[in-house]
Design a protein around this motif. Sequence first.
Motif, short mmCIF file in Angstrom:
data_model
loop_
_atom_site.label_atom_id
_atom_site.label_comp_id
_atom_site.label_asym_id
_atom_site.label_seq_id
_atom_site.Cartn_x
_atom_site.Cartn_y
_atom_site.Cartn_z
N SER A 71 0.85 -1.17 0.00
CA SER A 71 0.00 0.00 0.00
C SER A 71 0.89 1.24 0.00
N PRO A 72 0.61 2.19 -0.85
CA PRO A 72 -0.47 2.24 -1.81
C PRO A 72 -0.18 1.35 -3.01
N PRO A 73 -1.20 1.03 -3.79
CA PRO A 73 -0.96 0.20 -4.98
C PRO A 73 -0.07 0.94 -5.98
N TRP A 74 0.57 0.19 -6.88
CA TRP A 74 1.55 0.80 -7.79
C TRP A 74 0.98 1.94 -8.61
N TRP A 75 -0.28 1.91 -8.98
CA TRP A 75 -0.83 2.96 -9.83
C TRP A 75 -1.07 4.26 -9.06
N GLU A 76 -0.93 4.23 -7.73
CA GLU A 76 -1.04 5.45 -6.92
C GLU A 76 0.32 5.94 -6.46
N GLN A 77 1.38 5.25 -6.82
CA GLN A 77 2.73 5.65 -6.43
C GLN A 77 3.33 6.55 -7.49
N THR A 78 4.27 7.39 -7.05
CA THR A 78 5.02 8.21 -8.00
C THR A 78 5.98 7.31 -8.76
N ASP A 79 6.51 7.80 -9.86
CA ASP A 79 7.49 7.03 -10.62
C ASP A 79 8.69 6.66 -9.74
N GLU A 80 9.12 7.60 -8.90
CA GLU A 80 10.26 7.35 -8.01
C GLU A 80 9.94 6.26 -6.99
N GLN A 81 8.75 6.31 -6.40
CA GLN A 81 8.34 5.28 -5.44
C GLN A 81 8.28 3.91 -6.11
N ARG A 82 7.76 3.87 -7.32
CA ARG A 82 7.67 2.60 -8.04
C ARG A 82 9.06 2.05 -8.31
#
Length: 98
Positions: free
Chosen positions: A74-85
Amino acid sequence: MAQPPLSDDGHHVVIDGRRWRATDPAIPEERRAELVRILMSWRREVRATKGTEGEAAARRGVQAAKVALGERGSPPWWEQTDEQRRDRWQADLAEPAG
């Protein structure tokens, strides 16, 4: 092996009518393959250690690999920033000792 169908938004795969979070599509193919290999190693470790003290550690390894792939967490990948992903999939992952 055929890929399962994706939901309309691309966030989930649909298997037997049930939705499961899809792997983050932004993960480079080489890293995705490595993460899947690690995940499968941990799954084999879960099977090998079933009912022993090692099972909990093996299950934590599965969880860590699934989070790195974006299939959990959490959060799911589509709610993460590019850097977080990127940080998520590039993180070091332990592999089973055996």
